[in-house]
Design a protein around this motif. Structure first.
Motif, PDB file in Angstrom:
ATOM      1  N   LYS A 163     -29.576  -6.588   4.207  1.00 13.26           N
ATOM      2  CA  LYS A 163     -29.879  -7.652   3.256  1.00 13.26           C
ATOM      3  C   LYS A 163     -28.657  -8.127   2.484  1.00 13.26           C
ATOM      4  CE  LYS A 163     -32.809  -8.724  -0.743  1.00 13.26           C
ATOM      5  NZ  LYS A 163     -33.885  -8.217  -1.637  1.00 13.26           N
ATOM      6  N   TYR A 164     -27.815  -7.207   2.028  1.00 12.41           N
ATOM      7  CA  TYR A 164     -26.696  -7.577   1.175  1.00 12.41           C
ATOM      8  C   TYR A 164     -25.357  -7.611   1.919  1.00 12.41           C
ATOM      9  CZ  TYR A 164     -29.994  -6.832  -2.623  1.00 12.41           C
ATOM     10  OH  TYR A 164     -31.090  -6.905  -3.459  1.00 12.41           O
ATOM     11  N   THR A 166     -22.261  -8.961   4.090  1.00 18.76           N
ATOM     12  CA  THR A 166     -21.688 -10.283   4.278  1.00 18.76           C
ATOM     13  C   THR A 166     -22.167 -10.833   5.623  1.00 18.76           C
ATOM     14  OG1 THR A 166     -19.716  -9.345   5.318  1.00 18.76           O
ATOM     15  CG2 THR A 166     -19.645  -9.690   2.931  1.00 18.76           C
ATOM     16  N   ARG A 170     -23.184  -8.687   8.900  1.00 14.23           N
ATOM     17  CA  ARG A 170     -24.601  -8.699   9.274  1.00 14.23           C
ATOM     18  C   ARG A 170     -24.771  -9.110  10.738  1.00 14.23           C
ATOM     19  NH1 ARG A 170     -26.193 -11.190   5.156  1.00 14.23           N
ATOM     20  NH2 ARG A 170     -26.231 -13.305   5.975  1.00 14.23           N
ATOM     21  N   TRP A 208     -24.485  -1.969   1.285  1.00 18.64           N
ATOM     22  CA  TRP A 208     -23.426  -2.868   0.828  1.00 18.64           C
ATOM     23  C   TRP A 208     -23.349  -2.893  -0.696  1.00 18.64           C
ATOM     24  CZ3 TRP A 208     -19.281  -4.651   2.973  1.00 18.64           C
ATOM     25  CH2 TRP A 208     -18.527  -5.612   2.295  1.00 18.64           C
ATOM     26  N   ARG A 209     -24.435  -3.220  -1.356  1.00 21.54           N
ATOM     27  CA  ARG A 209     -24.430  -3.231  -2.822  1.00 21.54           C
ATOM     28  C   ARG A 209     -24.611  -1.803  -3.298  1.00 21.54           C
ATOM     29  NH1 ARG A 209     -28.778  -6.341  -6.606  1.00 21.54           N
ATOM     30  NH2 ARG A 209     -30.098  -4.708  -5.733  1.00 21.54           N
ATOM     31  N   GLU A 243     -19.560  -3.406  -4.733  1.00 20.30           N
ATOM     32  CA  GLU A 243     -19.909  -4.169  -3.533  1.00 20.30           C
ATOM     33  C   GLU A 243     -18.780  -4.111  -2.506  1.00 20.30           C
ATOM     34  OE1 GLU A 243     -21.500  -8.027  -3.989  1.00 20.30           O
ATOM     35  OE2 GLU A 243     -23.004  -7.437  -5.448  1.00 20.30           O
TER      36      GLU A 243
END
Length: 268
Positions: A163-164, A166, A170, A208-209, A243
């Motif tokens: 979801k998070y 880049t 992704r 990611w986050r 991040e």
């Protein structure tokens, strides 16, 4: 201190969180940000944990998820010297609000900016995972150690939280994920994913986050169990990072296999 914090977390789970599970009214759930919920249980649990933790360690500071949501400046306390508690009062809030599991209570203690101890309680399963820097990781009092071998990409199972990521990462993860044994979206609860890697239920988790309340507790537990917690460029994770992408695995060899399988030739 380890036992006292464990007792506090269990008390908050029993008196604040569990009584609300599957008993939330519409007024008890709010949208904190798009796709991100907060419930009255999150707020009440954080207040109870904050009061209890600062009483155990007078003069300590607290960085709680809901406190940061109310005042983003609170996040800067992560870099403070001395004792700082990191608190996620209900990790997996979206699961909790939907009446689903897993969800967890997570706490970590930083000393001079470095993780010193952490606790994760899987609330419904009543499973407590604890680690202290230099002393190992334990699940319900039994020491846990990660696997030391690399069975190869086709036998590795784990989570890619896309979801998070880049856009380029992704797309690469989607393109190359089939080369791993199994890639899932995970349980939407970091408090579940980290112990699952430590116990070899799964062999990797990619995020990611990386906000501190989601990752400081589990990262210490996994490292103390023998695991590897690194950013995708191979650098060490620090509680103040947010991040940069984080890949967690049971050992260095699996870490390189997963990263290089998902992102072949990519320069981080």
């Amino acid at each position: 201190m380890l036992d006292q914090v464990e007792a506090l977390i269990r008390e908050v789970a029993a008196t604040v969180v569990l009584p609300r599970f599957r008993h939330l009214n519409s007024d008890d759930v709010q949208v904190k940000a798009p796709g991100d919920l907060v419930t009255v249980a999150d707020q009440e649990a954080e207040r109870a944990l904050t009061a209890g933790l600062t009483a155990l360690l007078p003069g300590s500071l607290v960085v709680g998820e809901e406190a940061v949501a109310a005042d983003p400046a609170v996040l800067r306390r992560v870099d403070e010297q001395g004792a700082v508690w990191i608190v996620d009062p209900v990790d997996g809030t979206n699961n909790f609000a939907a009446g689903k599991t897993p969800f967890a209570i997570m706490v970590a203690l930083l000393r001079e900016g470095e993780p010193a101890a952490s606790w994760i309680l899987d609330v419904v399963d009543d499973r407590m995972t604890v680690a202290e820097a230099g002393s190992g990781a334990y699940i319900d009092g039994v020491r846990v150690k990660t696997r030391t071998d690399d069975p190869g990409a086709s036998l590795l199972r784990g989570v890619v939280a896309r979801k998070y990521l880049t856009k380029d990462l992704r797309e690469l993860a989607k393109k190359h994920g089939h080369r791993l044994g199994e890639v899932t979206a995970g349980h939407h609860c970091a408090g579940y994913e980290y112990p699952a890697v430590a116990t070899d239920e799964q062999q990797f988790a990619l995020f990611w986050r990386v906000l501190p309340w989601d990752h400081v507790p589990g990262s210490l537990i996994l490292r103390e169990a023998g695991g590897t917690v690194l950013h995708l460029d191979g650098s060490a994770y620090h509680p103040a990072d947010s991040e940069r992408g984080l890949l967690v695995t049971p050992n260095d060899d699996v870490w390189h296999t997963v990263r290089d399988t998902l992102f072949p030739g990519y320069e981080f």
